[in-house]
Structures are given as structure tokens and as C-alpha cells.
Write an enzyme that holds these catalytic residues in place. Structure first.
Site, PDB file in Angstrom:
ATOM      1  N   GLU A  35       7.653   0.190  16.244  1.00 35.03           N
ATOM      2  CA  GLU A  35       8.730   0.656  15.389  1.00 35.03           C
ATOM      3  C   GLU A  35       8.837   2.169  15.551  1.00 35.03           C
ATOM      4  O   GLU A  35       8.063   2.768  16.288  1.00 35.03           O
ATOM      5  CB  GLU A  35       8.441   0.262  13.935  1.00 35.03           C
ATOM      6  N   CYS A  57      -3.199   1.510   6.394  1.00 33.52           N
ATOM      7  CA  CYS A  57      -3.599   0.797   7.613  1.00 33.52           C
ATOM      8  C   CYS A  57      -4.181   1.752   8.650  1.00 33.52           C
ATOM      9  O   CYS A  57      -4.900   1.337   9.545  1.00 33.52           O
ATOM     10  CB  CYS A  57      -2.399   0.062   8.185  1.00 33.52           C
ATOM     11  N   ASN A  87       0.804  -1.238   0.000  1.00 34.57           N
ATOM     12  CA  ASN A  87       0.000   0.000   0.000  1.00 34.57           C
ATOM     13  C   ASN A  87       0.828   1.274   0.000  1.00 34.57           C
ATOM     14  O   ASN A  87       0.478   2.252  -0.650  1.00 34.57           O
ATOM     15  CB  ASN A  87      -0.996  -0.019   1.161  1.00 34.57           C
ATOM     16  N   GLU A  93       3.651  -5.442  12.351  1.00 38.48           N
ATOM     17  CA  GLU A  93       2.753  -4.287  12.174  1.00 38.48           C
ATOM     18  C   GLU A  93       1.618  -4.758  11.280  1.00 38.48           C
ATOM     19  O   GLU A  93       1.822  -4.995  10.094  1.00 38.48           O
ATOM     20  CB  GLU A  93       3.514  -3.127  11.513  1.00 38.48           C
TER      21      GLU A  93
HETATM   22  P1  NDP Z   1       0.013  -9.362   3.230  1.00 37.85           P
HETATM   23  O1  NDP Z   1       0.029  -9.826   4.625  1.00 37.85           O
HETATM   24  O2  NDP Z   1      -0.698 -10.157   2.221  1.00 37.85           O
HETATM   25  O3  NDP Z   1       1.495  -9.199   2.674  1.00 37.85           O
HETATM   26  C1  NDP Z   1       2.492  -8.425   3.300  1.00 37.85           C
HETATM   27  C2  NDP Z   1       3.854  -8.909   2.856  1.00 37.85           C
HETATM   28  O4  NDP Z   1       4.053 -10.244   3.354  1.00 37.85           O
HETATM   29  C3  NDP Z   1       4.005  -9.018   1.348  1.00 37.85           C
HETATM   30  O5  NDP Z   1       5.327  -8.713   0.978  1.00 37.85           O
HETATM   31  C4  NDP Z   1       3.683 -10.466   1.093  1.00 37.85           C
HETATM   32  O6  NDP Z   1       4.203 -10.914  -0.126  1.00 37.85           O
HETATM   33  C5  NDP Z   1       4.355 -11.109   2.279  1.00 37.85           C
HETATM   34  N1  NDP Z   1       3.902 -12.447   2.631  1.00 37.85           N
HETATM   35  C6  NDP Z   1       2.722 -13.054   2.361  1.00 37.85           C
HETATM   36  N2  NDP Z   1       2.712 -14.309   2.848  1.00 37.85           N
HETATM   37  C7  NDP Z   1       3.907 -14.504   3.457  1.00 37.85           C
HETATM   38  C8  NDP Z   1       4.509 -15.603   4.142  1.00 37.85           C
HETATM   39  N3  NDP Z   1       3.895 -16.779   4.304  1.00 37.85           N
HETATM   40  N4  NDP Z   1       5.752 -15.456   4.637  1.00 37.85           N
HETATM   41  C9  NDP Z   1       6.398 -14.286   4.496  1.00 37.85           C
HETATM   42  N5  NDP Z   1       5.901 -13.224   3.833  1.00 37.85           N
HETATM   43  C10 NDP Z   1       4.664 -13.321   3.330  1.00 37.85           C
HETATM   44  O7  NDP Z   1      -0.513  -7.866   3.289  1.00 37.85           O
HETATM   45  P2  NDP Z   1      -0.844  -6.898   2.076  1.00 37.85           P
HETATM   46  O8  NDP Z   1       0.373  -6.762   1.222  1.00 37.85           O
HETATM   47  O9  NDP Z   1      -2.125  -7.343   1.471  1.00 37.85           O
HETATM   48  O10 NDP Z   1      -1.022  -5.515   2.837  1.00 37.85           O
HETATM   49  C11 NDP Z   1      -2.206  -5.090   3.386  1.00 37.85           C
HETATM   50  C12 NDP Z   1      -2.225  -5.331   4.878  1.00 37.85           C
HETATM   51  O11 NDP Z   1      -1.116  -4.685   5.504  1.00 37.85           O
HETATM   52  C13 NDP Z   1      -3.451  -4.758   5.546  1.00 37.85           C
HETATM   53  O12 NDP Z   1      -3.961  -5.677   6.469  1.00 37.85           O
HETATM   54  C14 NDP Z   1      -2.912  -3.536   6.262  1.00 37.85           C
HETATM   55  O13 NDP Z   1      -3.666  -3.133   7.371  1.00 37.85           O
HETATM   56  C15 NDP Z   1      -1.551  -3.979   6.655  1.00 37.85           C
HETATM   57  N6  NDP Z   1      -0.693  -2.832   6.912  1.00 37.85           N
HETATM   58  C16 NDP Z   1      -0.330  -2.570   8.211  1.00 37.85           C
HETATM   59  C17 NDP Z   1       0.434  -1.451   8.500  1.00 37.85           C
HETATM   60  C18 NDP Z   1       0.885  -1.162   9.896  1.00 37.85           C
HETATM   61  O14 NDP Z   1       1.794  -0.350  10.042  1.00 37.85           O
HETATM   62  N7  NDP Z   1       0.330  -1.761  10.916  1.00 37.85           N
HETATM   63  C19 NDP Z   1       0.828  -0.508   7.436  1.00 37.85           C
HETATM   64  C20 NDP Z   1       0.385  -0.893   6.134  1.00 37.85           C
HETATM   65  C21 NDP Z   1      -0.355  -2.020   5.888  1.00 37.85           C
HETATM   66  P3  NDP Z   1       3.340 -10.830  -1.488  1.00 37.85           P
HETATM   67  O15 NDP Z   1       2.491  -9.621  -1.454  1.00 37.85           O
HETATM   68  O16 NDP Z   1       4.384 -10.746  -2.503  1.00 37.85           O
HETATM   69  O17 NDP Z   1       2.567 -12.101  -1.527  1.00 37.85           O
END
Ligand code: NDP
Length: 486
Positions: free
Chosen positions: A467, A288, A156, A254
């Protein structure tokens, strides 16, 4: 196609060089505003991660031994290069993610530069404790870098969140294996180029592209990666914790949010409406920290609603590269479908649609893109699924409340606890409510205002750990206490 820009061919950045994935597999990279493939990225696996770890391990002794000031200067150089390449990075981010280029130019990319500048200079101010026992002993704490650490970030705010992890990890003397989201790899790739140009030693930062289940999982499982800093969905965080926990890795998670936006009758209504439109729909609601549950004190409910809807009607949805666009494309077709399914759910739960709800098909080059109208519902129970589950798109609900206690009960009525916003002119109430709301980050009469020194993170299912500022430097170091008898 004549006149079409060349396909963007992304490679991994390992040991200071751009290299193809060992198995030679690639994934399509899609421009969400067009709904078309515009490049390819490595579909890396455990072998690529293992090479990155080897490079990082080889680079670690010299990097940790480098004086902190010198390490910091290299990071500040990366910050300068991000600033000098701002327009190129903003265009790349917008194309890769679908966000308005104006947002990438004013928020994402400047904040990515700030992350490097902040931690590059901050490491020079990082001190550890000493404890003096009169006549008995002196204890002092040394904070060692952990070694090789893993940073995994979402789609995002691609470069912004990627650098938010990498910069403190490097500043503290660690070497990094990092994976951006496979959906938005472009600016992470360009960051590798800038690190090369800045003279970052080979192997200090390694950027490996690929899917979460394959490349991400290999990072989490690698026995010599000492810590994982992860930002993403709560379900993924849970899975990562289950894998990394038994390996005793340090974990910073996070995760998701379902943030309340509490609007009291004594607020500055104009400011509350203006900022609430932003906190609802900035980045198509894919932040988020977006406030997707707007709770409004009943005496001003109708007035707030009318003013809010008027402003929402003025949000231009369309080509992210157009300067006038305020709402770009959602990040992918799958995500668009997920958000649409929540619009259907809200309707089936009895929500009254006040605005939006439909897919948008702009004329011209973006006709096939993943656009959605900013969507507003009212009339939903505070505890229905629409009001409890993270939608992560341009969909918000309006709900009237009668008392402060009721507002707090509803605000706290989800499994999440990332952020909250409070609108009131009553200082006592502002602090009272802030102290009782279950959220790691609380804004009073503002939203998304950040000071990089403050702790950032969520309560409940929104995460584990904090963080930002010294918290990040503490996470990326191992404290060792040394006791000297006097
Ligand atoms: P995901 O959890 O789908 O993915 C996040 C990252 O983790 C991506 O790089 C993804 O790879 C990777 N990933 C997925 N599965 C695995 C695994 N089994 N092992 C290791 N890495 C993995 O989240 P989104 O990308 O869909 O992001 C949206 C989410 O992030 C929302 O829930 C949002 O709230 C949260 N978010 C939280 C923030 C915070 O600061 N608390 C800030 C921004 C977002 P790939 O995409 O390549 O599959």
C-alpha cells in the site's frame, strides 16, 4: 450515574445518512482505561452490508465520472475537517483505544488528515503508461476504478489505518464499504460526520460497524465487492484470502509482524536506546511495526541494557487522558490476558524478567482499566516461541549476538517479515544488512519515519501486496491496455 457523560450511541453511515442496523442489535463499546461500557455500536450483518453495497453501486457512476481534481478537492476538504476537529478526534481515539491522548494528538489524527490530503492531491499526479512501437502501434493503458471495494481495519491505530485505505480507494474513483474494528469504532463514526459536512456525495463512502465474523465476513463474501483491502492479524488474513481468493477478488493484506531491532556496537548508543524504547512501547507495543526482538552486539550489550532499563523505568503508566502519561491501557481485557499469557510463556521458556511483567491498577478513575507494565526479558533462545510469535503488547526481549551473520539469521528466523530497524554508523554494513533482512520496511538509525509515497507492506506471513503512494492507487484500479495499429 450523576455527572457521567452520556453513552455514545454509534450508528452506521450508509448512503450519506446515519442509520440503525436493520436487525436492531447492538454491541457494548468499552472504555479500556476504565474497564467500563461507555456506549453501543451496531452489530451489523449481511443485510446492512447489502444496503451499503447498493448505496455504493448507485453512487459509483457519478463518482467515477467526476473529474479527478474535483474528487481530490472533496478529499482535501475532509483532511481540513479532520485537522479542525483534531482535539475532539484525539480525545475520542484515546477513550476508545486506551492510548495516551498525547499520542493520538501528535500521531494518529494528524496522520489520518495527511492520508486524505496526500491522496486527494496525489490523484492529480497519477498517470498511466503508453508504449510506442515505431511504425507499428501505440499501446496506452487506462486505469479504471474497480467499482465497490471493501476496507477492513484493526483497532491499534483506528482512524489512521482506516483512512489509509479509504482515501486512496476514493481518490481512484471507487465507492467504499468500510468496517472499522468493533473494538474501536468511535473515530470512524465521527469520520462519517465529517464526510457529510465536507459534502461527499451520498453512498460514496459507507461505514458499517460490527464484528469481524459477521459484518466483516459479509463484506469479504459479497459477490459485488471487487476488492478487499485488509489490515489485521495473519490468521484473519489467511481466512479472508481463503474466502475471497476463489471469488477472484483483488486482495491487499497487511498482516502481523515480529520485527527485529538490530543494534550494532558502532551505533549512536544514545539515539539507539531512546528510539528503541519508543519502538518497543509506543502505543503499549500495539503497533505492527514495533521492534519486539532487540538484538544487541555483545560488546555493548550490558551498556545498552542498563540505559534501556533506566528509560523504561521512566515511562509513566496511567490515565490516557493525562498529559504526562506515556503508557496507556491495552485495548481490551481479552488482549491484556493474551499479553499476560505471553509473559507467563516467556518465564516458562526460561526468560529472565528485567522489568515489568505485572498488571497496573492506577488510583482513581482508571482503577479498573487494562494497564500493564512495560516488560523486558533477556536470556531467551532466538527461536523460542516468545521470540517467534507476535505478542502485540508492551513486551520485548533483549538478546546479545556476536557476528553480523548471526544477527541476520536470528532477525530472519520468524515467519513474519514486516519491518526491521538497524542501528550502525557503518554505511556499508547498514546497506548490506538492510538488503539481506527479510522485511518489507527497513529503517536505518530511525523508526516509524514515514513518507507516504513509499511502498508499505510485509514479506512472508506479514502480508501480500503493498500500500502507500502509487502502489495504493494501482491496487484500487484495473489497468486496461488499448492497442492502436498505426
Ligand atoms: P484482527 O485480524 O482480529 O481484525 C482486523 C479487522 O478484521 C477487524 O476489523 C476485525 O473485526 C476484522 N475481522 C475479523 N474477522 C474477520 C472476518 N472473518 N472477515 C472479515 N473481517 C474480519 O486484527 P486486530 O484488530 O486484532 O489487529 C491486530 C493485528 O493487526 C496484529 O496482528 C497486527 O500486527 C496487525 N496489524 C498489521 C498492520 C500492517 O500494516 N501490517 C498494521 C496494524 C496492525 P473486529 O475487530 O470487529 O472483530
Amino acid at each position: 450515574m450523576p455527572g457521567a457523560p452520556p453513552m455514545l450511541q454509534i450508528q452506521n453511515y450508509i448512503n450519506g445518512e446515519f442509520v440503525p442496523p436493520v436487525a436492531g442489535r447492538y454491541l457494548d463499546n468499552i472504555d479500556p482505561a476504565l474497564g467500563q461500557v461507555y456506549g453501543q455500536i451496531p452489530d451489523s450483518d449481511a443485510t446492512d452490508i447489502a444496503r451499503a453495497v447498493e448505496a455504493a453501486e448507485a453512487a459509483f457512476p457519478a463518482w467515477r465520472a467526476m473529474p479527478a481534481e474535483k474528487r481530490g478537492r472533496l478529499l482535501v476538504r475532509v483532511a481540513d475537517l479532520i485537522e479542525r476537529n483534531l482535539e475532539r478526534l484525539a480525545q475520542a481515539e484515546s477513550r476508545d483505544n486506551g492510548k495516551p491522548v498525547t499520542l493520538a494528538r501528535t500521531v494518529d489524527i494528524p496522520r489520518a488528515a495527511s492520508n486524505f490530503a496526500f491522496f486527494g492531491t496525489g490523484i492529480g499526479h497519477f498517470a498511466s503508461e503508453s508504449h510506442f512501437q515505431e511504425g507499428v502501434a501505440v499501446n496506452y493503458t487506462v486505469r479504471h476504478p474497480l467499482g465497490v471495494v471493501g476496507c477492513i481495519s484493526p483497532w491499534n491505530l483506528p482512524l489512521y489505518l482506516f483512512t489509509w485505505k479509504i482515501a486512496p480507494a476514493l481518490a481512484a474513483g471507487n465507492c467504499v464499504v468500510a468496517k472499522p474494528s468493533e473494538i474501536t469504532p468511535a473515530t470512524a463514526y465521527l469520520l462519517g460526520e465529517l464526510c457529510q459536512e465536507a459534502g461527499l456525495p451520498a453512498g460514496v463512502l459507507n461505514i458499517v460497524h460490527g464484528t469481524g465474523p459477521r459484518a466483516g465476513q459479509a463484506i469479504v463474501e459479497h459477490p459485488r465487492i471487487k476488492a478487499i483491502s485488509f489490515t489485521g492479524g495473519t490468521k484473519t488474513g489467511e481466512h479472508i484470502a481463503r474466502t475471497a481468493g476463489p471469488m477472484f477478488k483483488k486482495l491487499s493484506l497487511e498482516l502481523g509482524g515480529k520485527n527485529p531491532n538490530l543494534v550494532f556496537a558502532d551505533c549512536d548508543l544514545d539515539a539507539a536506546v531512546r528510539t528503541s524504547v519508543q519502538s518497543s512501547f509506543a502505543n503499549q507495543g500495539q503497533i505492527c511495526l514495533c521492534g519486539s526482538r532487540i538484538l544487541i552486539e555483545r560488546p555493548i550489550y550490558e551498556q545498552f541494557k542498563q540505559a534501556f532499563l533506566e528509560r523504561v523505568a521512566g515511562l509513566t503508566v496511567g490515565d490516557p487522558l493525562a498529559e504526562t502519561t506515556r503508557q496507556g491501557a491495552l485495548v481490551s481485557e481479552a488482549h491484556l490476558e493474551k499479553v499476560q499469557s505471553y509473559i507467563a510463556l516467556a518465564q516458562s521458556e526460561g526468560g529472565r524478567l528485567l522489568a515489568g511483567g505485572r498488571r497496573v491498577q492506577p488510583e482513581g478513575r482508571c482503577a479498573g482499566g487494562y494497564f500493564l507494565e512495560p516488560t523486558v526479558f533477556e536470556g531467551l533462545a532466538p527461536d523460542c516461541r516468545t521470540n517467534r510469535e507476535e505478542i502485540f503488547g508492551p513486551v520485548v526481549t533483549l538478546t546479545p549476538f556476536d557476528t553480523e551473520a548471526e544477527a541476520l539469521q536470528w532477525a530472519n528466523g520468524t515467519d513474519y517479515g514486516l519491518s526491521a530497524t538497524i542501528w550502525t554508523r557503518d554505511l556499508d554494513r547498514a546497506h548490506r544488512v538492510a538488503h539481506q533482512v527479510h522485511a518489507g520496511v527497513v529503517w536505518i538509525n530511525t523508526w516509524l519515519l514515514r513518507d507516504l509515497r513509499t511502498p508499505f507492506g510485509g514479506m512472508k506471513n506479514s502480508g501480500v501486496g503493498r500500500e502507500g503512494g502509487l502502489e495504493a492507487l494501482r491496487f484500487f484500479t484495473e489497468p486496461q491496455n488499448i492497442c492502436v495499429k498505426l
